[in-house]
Structure formats: structure tokens, C-alpha cells
Design a protein around this motif. Structure first.
Motif, short mmCIF file in Angstrom:
data_model
loop_
_atom_site.label_atom_id
_atom_site.label_comp_id
_atom_site.label_asym_id
_atom_site.label_seq_id
_atom_site.Cartn_x
_atom_site.Cartn_y
_atom_site.Cartn_z
N LEU A 48 -6.95 -31.78 63.24
CA LEU A 48 -5.77 -32.34 62.57
C LEU A 48 -6.13 -33.66 61.90
N ILE A 49 -6.88 -34.49 62.64
CA ILE A 49 -7.26 -35.80 62.09
C ILE A 49 -8.17 -35.61 60.88
N GLU A 50 -9.14 -34.70 61.01
CA GLU A 50 -10.07 -34.48 59.90
C GLU A 50 -9.37 -33.94 58.66
N SER A 51 -8.35 -33.09 58.88
CA SER A 51 -7.65 -32.52 57.74
C SER A 51 -6.72 -33.55 57.09
N GLY A 52 -6.60 -34.71 57.73
CA GLY A 52 -5.73 -35.74 57.18
C GLY A 52 -4.27 -35.41 57.39
N LYS B 106 -6.02 -39.68 74.69
CA LYS B 106 -6.78 -40.80 74.14
C LYS B 106 -6.83 -40.71 72.62
N LEU B 107 -7.05 -39.51 72.10
CA LEU B 107 -7.10 -39.34 70.64
C LEU B 107 -5.74 -39.66 70.01
N VAL B 108 -4.67 -39.21 70.67
CA VAL B 108 -3.32 -39.47 70.17
C VAL B 108 -3.08 -40.98 70.09
N ARG B 109 -3.54 -41.67 71.13
CA ARG B 109 -3.33 -43.11 71.20
C ARG B 109 -4.17 -43.83 70.14
N GLN B 110 -5.44 -43.41 70.03
CA GLN B 110 -6.35 -44.09 69.10
C GLN B 110 -5.89 -43.92 67.66
N HIS B 111 -5.43 -42.72 67.35
CA HIS B 111 -5.13 -42.44 65.95
C HIS B 111 -3.64 -42.52 65.65
N ARG B 112 -2.86 -42.85 66.69
CA ARG B 112 -1.42 -42.99 66.52
C ARG B 112 -0.83 -41.79 65.78
N ILE B 113 -1.07 -40.64 66.34
CA ILE B 113 -0.57 -39.46 65.66
C ILE B 113 0.39 -38.72 66.55
N ASP B 114 1.11 -37.80 65.95
CA ASP B 114 2.11 -37.03 66.65
C ASP B 114 1.61 -35.60 66.75
N VAL B 115 1.43 -35.09 67.97
CA VAL B 115 0.92 -33.72 68.10
C VAL B 115 1.97 -32.80 68.69
N LYS B 116 3.22 -33.28 68.73
CA LYS B 116 4.26 -32.48 69.37
C LYS B 116 4.43 -31.12 68.69
N GLN B 117 4.28 -31.12 67.37
CA GLN B 117 4.51 -29.87 66.62
C GLN B 117 3.21 -29.08 66.42
N LEU B 118 2.09 -29.63 66.91
CA LEU B 118 0.79 -29.01 66.64
C LEU B 118 0.63 -27.72 67.45
N PRO B 119 0.35 -26.60 66.80
CA PRO B 119 0.11 -25.39 67.59
C PRO B 119 -1.25 -25.46 68.26
N GLY B 120 -1.29 -25.25 69.58
CA GLY B 120 -2.55 -25.36 70.32
C GLY B 120 -3.31 -24.05 70.30
N THR B 121 -4.62 -24.15 70.37
CA THR B 121 -5.45 -22.94 70.40
C THR B 121 -6.01 -22.69 71.80
N GLY B 122 -5.69 -23.55 72.75
CA GLY B 122 -6.19 -23.37 74.12
C GLY B 122 -5.39 -22.32 74.86
N ARG B 123 -5.74 -22.15 76.13
CA ARG B 123 -5.07 -21.15 76.93
C ARG B 123 -3.57 -21.48 77.04
N GLY C 149 -1.52 -21.71 74.72
CA GLY C 149 -1.07 -22.55 73.61
C GLY C 149 -1.32 -24.03 73.83
N ARG C 150 -2.21 -24.34 74.79
CA ARG C 150 -2.51 -25.75 75.05
C ARG C 150 -3.14 -26.41 73.83
N VAL C 151 -2.73 -27.66 73.55
CA VAL C 151 -3.34 -28.43 72.47
C VAL C 151 -4.67 -28.98 72.99
N THR C 152 -5.78 -28.59 72.38
CA THR C 152 -7.09 -29.04 72.85
C THR C 152 -7.53 -30.26 72.04
N ALA C 153 -8.54 -30.94 72.57
CA ALA C 153 -9.08 -32.10 71.85
C ALA C 153 -9.59 -31.68 70.49
N VAL C 154 -10.18 -30.49 70.42
CA VAL C 154 -10.70 -30.01 69.13
C VAL C 154 -9.54 -29.80 68.15
N ASP C 155 -8.40 -29.29 68.65
CA ASP C 155 -7.22 -29.13 67.77
C ASP C 155 -6.84 -30.47 67.16
#
Lengths: 327, 429
Positions: B168-172, B139-156, B158-164
Motif C-alpha cells: 500500500l505504501i509503495e503504491s502511494g 509499527k508500519l501504520v505508526r511510522q507512515h501514519r496511514i489508515d489500513v482499516k479498509q485495506l483487504p488483507g491477504t493473510g489467513r 483476511g488478516r492484513v499482513t506487513a507485506v500488504d
């Protein structure tokens, strides 16, 4: 504010409602000269007399059946089932009769009845003094089910239940009776039925629970706070009506839900809570909804090991919260 | 091998027509990636693939009409290289909340089911088509039209979590994802394509939970404004005569007909007459064709608590003034008590919006898709008016029109508006 035990808060709610409203009366086993097995109604017989503190035979169907009739005739009976384990003979009177009276009479009659009963384990009560019965009743429209966990909520909700014009099943966790102490506001104090309590705020994981498990969850949350995990604890207080809004607001914030109850898992309260979350908040979820509950075995055993294996503990709750936080 | 079947695209729909295949035989397809377009008499929809794999066999050619539940294609196992080409980010558009995209009736066969089907368990597993994301992340990816494919996840694992994603969005650091496929007519973009982070609610702010109605309105308005090229025009109608007639007539009308004689039914009849004169306005853009609607079904915008609904007066051109007035009264009442049926809310061919009821004298309404036009009636105001080189005081009502410029051009819009104006100025029962 006065500090009381849960047991004293039950006593005070009953006492002040009986003083306030002459149509309130008590029925149950051993509530007269014996003053109830937990001494809740000690002294009530002398103060209010035999007409308002009615000792009954060991006949649960009759206790509730008579109370239903009295309620329809304008009284406000508070019927006691000595232990929830013995409520089954009265199931028909509660579910088949009391819950349907308003609907059956097209609003012409009501049944302002409270059925109070101690439930739950953790007191070495073995097979017939440990059961949780909430899941057997919360399915039933027309019946309200309360299961508070603190002295203030117990006194406030029991007062609301007695004043409610429809039947309320009021569940008191017997382990909390003398274990849990807390401040209760003075004066005419009520808590609305159907409103959950955010017992603790946090941003990482929501724990949705009620009864004794609220206190265990708070303990677990405090432990984890030292490790940087912020847990939100929702105490449902009322099982039905259930406060969907508070649950969903919390999930919107933490995106992760752990439901904890002592009652067995299959078809328990957690099943409904997780269905509400799945239906209303799928796109908020960042992890699967998890349940930590009693095992699907017929009863809680007497042996300490059996009891410990059955009941979720603060340590097990902390492990489950941590697993979700790390997910 | 999993078979994809013709989906049920509406409760009463029994068959669908294959519009266009978006994938060819032999082409790799990601789960939820648009597979084909299906048209019914109600709607044209993109059908997402229920499986990841390769489109191995097509059973239904373009233009073929297939009963609901009949097979339309088969999805086989993808080869490694093909599967690589399909990333789960492509899933996002087909997942927009609240869209009418139905999942095809599917029939996976256990032995050859793709790994992603059996892996749909709670553990964050790697499937053949890449990483799996939680609903909150998607949902966040869709709302903000962002690409998280390269984002390193901090979940179990290496899962990308909502907080991750939020960090990313907050850091611009979010960069817009490449646009997914080409825009399709009835594809709903996200309700809030917000590239900027929204400051979290501060002290004293109130957070209002968005109702389903609000979400639907938001999605439909964004759909309309982002896919329909709106053109706007306005005329001034001198309604002095009809205003006077209404004044003298309204008491008797109410007593006789049981409904108020307002300007709305008069406007509806004027619009009906103009639509009969210019049937092109009563139409829908359907991608490669325009559908002229035979029935003149007038939607009327009704404001209700926390939202807006548009009940429809069916075949309004068959009704008398009293008939329209009663229909308006009944539909508005049902709208406010939330008792409208689906039938009373669908199949509108144009919308009349009584913006003047709240004092507006000009507005730029948003077309209610898939209609091609929306027309407003503004407040009736007394104005100095030039008639035969003399100034008179007249009751004037502005009439505004927005039209879908794909369907209609300015000339026909002007003629249509002139027709409405003429009918208002010369109205008689």
C-alpha cells in the motif's frame, strides 16, 4: 577445492592440527588401534604414537577430567565421548570444572579443551545412540558449543575450537558423517566460533536451525521455491555464543521466524532464539514465532515409525514454513 | 470486573496524582486508548487502558493523590454500539516504542474479562473491538501514519499482513489517518513521521542498525521539535579577560585541582548566576502550569561513540569553579565509559552545550525536554572589535539560546542572555 564427507573433514581438522601443534593430543574410547567407531582416527596411532593418541577405558568422567588437567598444564587435548548419550558422567568435569576455570582463577588459568562427540538420530540408534545434548550445555557461561552441519564448517570450526583458549563442546551430527558431502577450501581453513551462516536467502520466512536440520530445511526451502515462497535459512553453526545479529537481521527482513531443531522442544535452543526475537524484534514480527522440534518424550525409539515421528522431516518443515508464509 | 490500578511510573515513585480524566464514566474505551493523565514528581503520563470496554466506575477524582497499586477505575463490558466506536488504530500512539508509558497494574477477573484478553493467542481472531494487527503492521501504520482499516488483507482469514501494508505504501495509496485525539504534552510522536516511501537500500548502500540510544535521541528530538515552540537568540561575549586569565592559570589549576580549566566550567558558573537572577528560565512547561525548579541542575551535552548523552551537575550553583571543573571531568569520563547512573542523567533543569569545542560559531540547539531552555557556548575566536570608537583585537565567544516560547518570552530571554554575557566578561574567581 576438495569434496569431502563431514567425517573426513573431522579427520582432516584433527590431523592437520596434530601436525601443526605438538601440544594437541587425542583421548577417547577405541580411538587407537580401532581408529574410532566411525574410523575417524584410523592410522593416527601409527602416525602420532601412543602419547598423542590415548585409548581410554569406558570412563567418561576420567576422559574429560584428565583432559581438563592436561589443558590447564599447557596441552591442547581433544577428548572424544564416543556417543553424546554417554556424556552425562562427564557433565561435572565439563560444566562444573572446565567452564569455570578461567573465571575461578580470575583469568590466571585457562582450559583449552575440546570435547568432541557424535550426537543426533536418524540412524536407527535407538534410545542410547540418538540423543541431542546441546540444550544441557548451552546454558553454561564459559563453555562454547558448536554444532556445524557441512564439511567446510565442520573442518573450519573444529580447527578454531582446537586453537581456542577456552573449552569447546563440539557436536557432530552422526547422520551427516557420511551423508553430507561438500567442498572444503584447501590450506589453513578456519570458521569463526559464534558466527551463523545464511545458508539461503529469502524474503518470506526465516528458518533458524543447525545440524542435520539445516539440510532438511534447505530441502524444504527448495520445494517451496517452486510455489513462490522464498525461505531464508540460517544455520547457527555455533549454539553459544549465539549470533544474535544474523538472527535479528533476518527477522527484520522476513518478519516471520520458524526455529527447527531435532532436540526436544521444551527449554531447547528454540526457546532462547525465540526469546531473543521477542525481546529485540517484537515490532518487526508479522506472525508468532514458531518452533518445530522433537517431541517432549524421554528418547527416540528404535522402531522406524518412532524415529520418523521424532525427527522433523523436510516435508514437515515445508508444511511449517508454508503455514507461516500464509499467515 | 477488571480494575485499573495506579501504575508505578518510576522505580522510586510511590504515588501518583490523577491529572485529568480523558474518559468519562459510561464512555467506551478501546484497549490502549488513553484513559487518564497521571502526574508524579518526575513526569506526567497518559495511562492507556489495559482493557477494551466501558469506563464503568471512577474511584479517583482529578487532583487526588493515590498510592501505587490502589484502584483508580473499573472497566466493564462495552455494549455493541459503544465498542464499535473504538477502533484499534487509536492504539498506536500509546504504543510508541521507547516511551515511558507504563502499563497500569491490572487485575482482570476471569469470568468477565473482555474477549480480547482471552483471544490474545496466535490465531488472528476477531475481537469485539475489531481486527487485530501484528506488531510489524502496527509499527508500519505508526511510522507512515496511514489508515489500513479498509485495506483487504491477504493473510489467513483476511488478516492484513506487513507485506500488504508495504505494498500500500509503495503504491502511494496510503492516506493519512485522522489525528488521534488532541495532542498531549508528553505524548511522543513517531520518530519518523515519513509520508514518503523510502527507496530500499541499493547496491553499495550500507544499512546501519539503529541503536537504542539512537532511537531515544530520535524520539526526544522529534518530541522537542514538534511540541516545543523554539525561539532563538544570540549574544557576543568579549571573553578576552577570562581567556588571558585562563592561559596564565590553567597549568597551576590542573596541578592543584586535578581537572582541566576549560571554558565549560566558567560558562556553567555564568549560567548558574544568570539563572539565580532569572529563575523563570529554570523551569518546565507542564500543560496547565509552569513549574519553576528550585534546584539548578545543569545538563552538559557529552558526545560519545554513536551518540550523545547529557549528564547532570546537580545544584551546580553550590559549587566553586574547581568543583564544577571536577564534576565536568568526572561526568564526561563516566559518559564515555558508559558508567553514568540514572540519577546522573535525570532532573536536569537546563542544558549547556559546548558546540564551540568543534569550531562552531553559531548554532540552533534543540531543547532537551522537559527543560525550557538550552544554551550553547561557541568557539572563542579573535575578532576585530570596536571599543570606544577604536578597533582592537579581542577574543569573542558567541552564546546562543533556544527557549520554550510557551514558558518564556523574548524579553526575559534577552535579559538572561545579557546576564550570562556580563558574567563571562567580568568573570573572576
Amino acid at each position: 577445492m576438495a569434496v569431502k564427507t563431514v567425517l573426513e573433514s573431522v579427520r582432516d581438522a584433527l590431523h592437520s592440527e596434530m601436525e601443526r601443534d605438538p601440544s594437541v593430543f587425542l583421548m577417547g574410547e577405541d580411538i587407537g588401534p580401532r581408529g574410532n567407531v566411525f574410523r575417524i582416527t584410523a592410522g593416527f596411532l601409527d602416525e602420532f604414537g601412543r602419547d598423542r593418541v590415548v585409548d581410554t577405558p569406558l570412563a567418561e568422567a576420567s576422559i574429560v577430567g584428565i583432559a581438563v588437567g592436561a589443558a590447564m598444564a599447557g596441552m591442547r587435548p581433544v577428548a572424544e565421548i564416543q556417543f553424546a548419550d554417554f556424556i552425562y558422567p562427564a557433565y561435572n568435569q565439563i560444566v562444573g570444572e572446565a567452564a569455570k576455570i578461567r573465571y575461578r582463577s580470575a583469568g590466571g588459568n585457562s582450559c583449552p579443551l575440546v570435547v568432541r562427540t557424535p550426537y543426533g538420530g536418524g540412524v536407527r540408534g535407538a534410545l542410547s545412540h540418538s540423543v541431542s545434548v546441546e540444550a544441557l550445555f548451552y546454558h553454561v557461561p564459559g563453555l562454547k558449543v558448536c554444532a556445524p552441519s557441512t564439511p567446510a564448517d565442520t573442518q573450519g570450526l573444529l580447527t578454531s575450537a582446537i586453537r581456542d583458549d577456552d573449552p569447546v563442546l563440539f557436536l557432530e551430527h552422526k547422520r551427516t558423517y557420511r551423508l553430507i558431502k561438500g567442498e572444503v577450501p584447501a590450506g589453513d581453513y578456519t570458521v569463526p566460533i559464534g558466527k551463523a551462516d545464511v545458508a539461503r536467502t529469502g524474503k518470506d520466512v526465516s528458518v533458524i536451525t543447525y545440524g542435520l536440520m539445516r539440510h532438511f530445511a534447505m530441502e524444504a526451502a527448495e520445494q517451496l521455491a517452486g510455489q513462490g515462497i522464498e525461505t531464508e535459512v540460517i544455520d547457527l553453526r555455533s549454539i553459544r555464543p549465539m549470533d544474535r545479529e544474523t538472527i535479528l537481521n533476518s527477522i527484520g527482513k522476513t518478519r516471520k521466524a520458524l526455529i527447527v531443531h531435532e532436540d526436544q522442544k521444551f527449554g531447547g535452543i528454540g526457546a532462547e532464539v525465540s526469546a531473543i526475537i521477542a525481546e529485540e524484534a517484537l515490532f518487526e514480527l508479522d506472525a508468532p514465532v514458531k518452533r518445530l522440534c522433537g517431541p517432549d518424550v524421554p528418547a527416540m525409539g528404535y522402531a522406524k515409525e518412532y524415529e520418523e515421528a521424532f525427527m522433523p522431516s523436510p516435508a514437515r518443515i515445508a508444511d511449517a514454513i508454508k503455514a507461516l508464509a500464509d499467515f | 470486573m477488571p480494575t485499573v490500578r495506579m501504575p508505578q511510573l518510576g522505580e522510586t515513585v510511590t504515588e501518583g496524582t490523577v491529572g485529568r480524566w480523558l474518559k468519562k464514566e459510561g464512555e467506551a474505551v478501546a484497549k490502549y486508548e488513553p484513559l487518564l493523565e497521571v502526574e508524579t514528581d518526575k513526569v506526567a503520563s497518559e495511562i492507556p487502558s489495559p482493557f477494551a470496554g466501558m469506563l464503568s466506575k471512577v474511584f479517583a477524582e482529578e487532583g487526588a493523590t493515590i498510592p501505587v497499586g490502589a484502584p483508580i477505575c473499573e472497566i466493564g463490558e462495552a455494549t455493541g454500539a459503544q465498542a464499535q466506536a473504538s477502533k484499534p488504530v487509536a492504539e498506536a500512539p500509546a504504543q510508541s516504542a521507547g516511551t515511558a508509558v507504563a502499563s497500569p497494574v491490572s487485575e482482570p477477573v476471569a469470568a468477565s474479562a473482555p474477549a480480547s484478553v482471552s483471544a490474545a493467542r496466535s490465531a488472528p481472531s476477531q475481537s469485539t473491538d475489531g481486527v487485530r494487527y501484528s506488531p510489524a503492521v502496527r509499527k508500519l501504520v505508526r511510522q507512515h501514519r496511514i489508515d489500513v482499516k479498509q485495506l483487504p488483507g491477504t493473510g489467513r482469514g483476511g488478516r492484513v499482513t506487513a507485506v500488504d501494508v508495504l505494498k500500500l505504501i509503495e503504491s502511494g495509496g496510503a492516506r493519512p489517518a485522522a489525528p488521534a485525539a488532541s495532542a498531549q504534552p508528553l505524548q511522543m510522536p513517531a520518530a519518523h513521521p515519513q509520508p514518503l516511501p523510502i527507496a530500499p537500500p541499493g547496491e553499495g548502500d550500507t544499512v546501519v542498525r539503529v541503536t537504542q540510544m539512537r532511537k531515544t535521541i530520535a524520539e526526544r528530538m522529534v518530541l522537542s521539535k514538534t511540541t516545543i515552540p523554539h525561539a532563538w537568540s544570540m549574544v557576543e561575549a568579549d571573553v578576552t579577560a577570562v581567556a588571558k586569565w585562563r592561559e596564565t592559570e590553567k597549568e597551576a589549576f590542573k596541578a592543584r585541582e586535578g581537572a582541566n580549566l576549560t571554558f565549560l566550567p566558567i560558562m556553567v558558573l555564568a549560567v548558574c548566576g544568570a539563572l539565580r537572577e532569572f529563575p523563570a528560565v529554570n523551569s518546565t512547561w507542564a500543560g496547565d502550569k509552569i513549574i519553576l525548579r528550585k534546584g539548578i541542575n545543569i545538563g552538559i551535552a557529552v558526545e560519545i561513540e554513536d551518540g550523545l548523552v547529557v549528564p547532570v551537575i546537580r545544584d551546580a550553583d553550590d559549587l566553586s569553579l574547581a568543583g564544577v571543573a571536577r564534576a565536568v571531568h568526572s561526568l564526561a569520563g563516566k559518559a564515555r565509559s558508559r558508567k553514568l547512573t540514572m540519577e546522573e542523567m535525570t532532573d536536569g533543569s537546563i542544558t549547556v552545550d559546548n558546540t564551540g569545542a568543534l569550531g562552531s560559531i553559531a548554532s540552533v540547539p534543540i531543547i532537551n525536554p522537559p527543560q525550557a531552555a538550552i544554551i550553547t557556548m561557541e568557539a572563542v575566536v579573535k575578532r576585530p572589535w570596536v571599543i570606544n570608537d577604536a578597533i582592537a583585537i579581542r577574543s569573542i565567544m558567541n552564546v546562543c539560546l533556544c527557549l520554550d516560547h510557551r514558558v518564556l518570552d523574548g524579553a526575559i530571554a534577552s535579559r538572561f542572555l545579557q546576564s550570562v554575557k556580563r558574567r563571562l566578561e567580568t568573570f573572576s574567581v
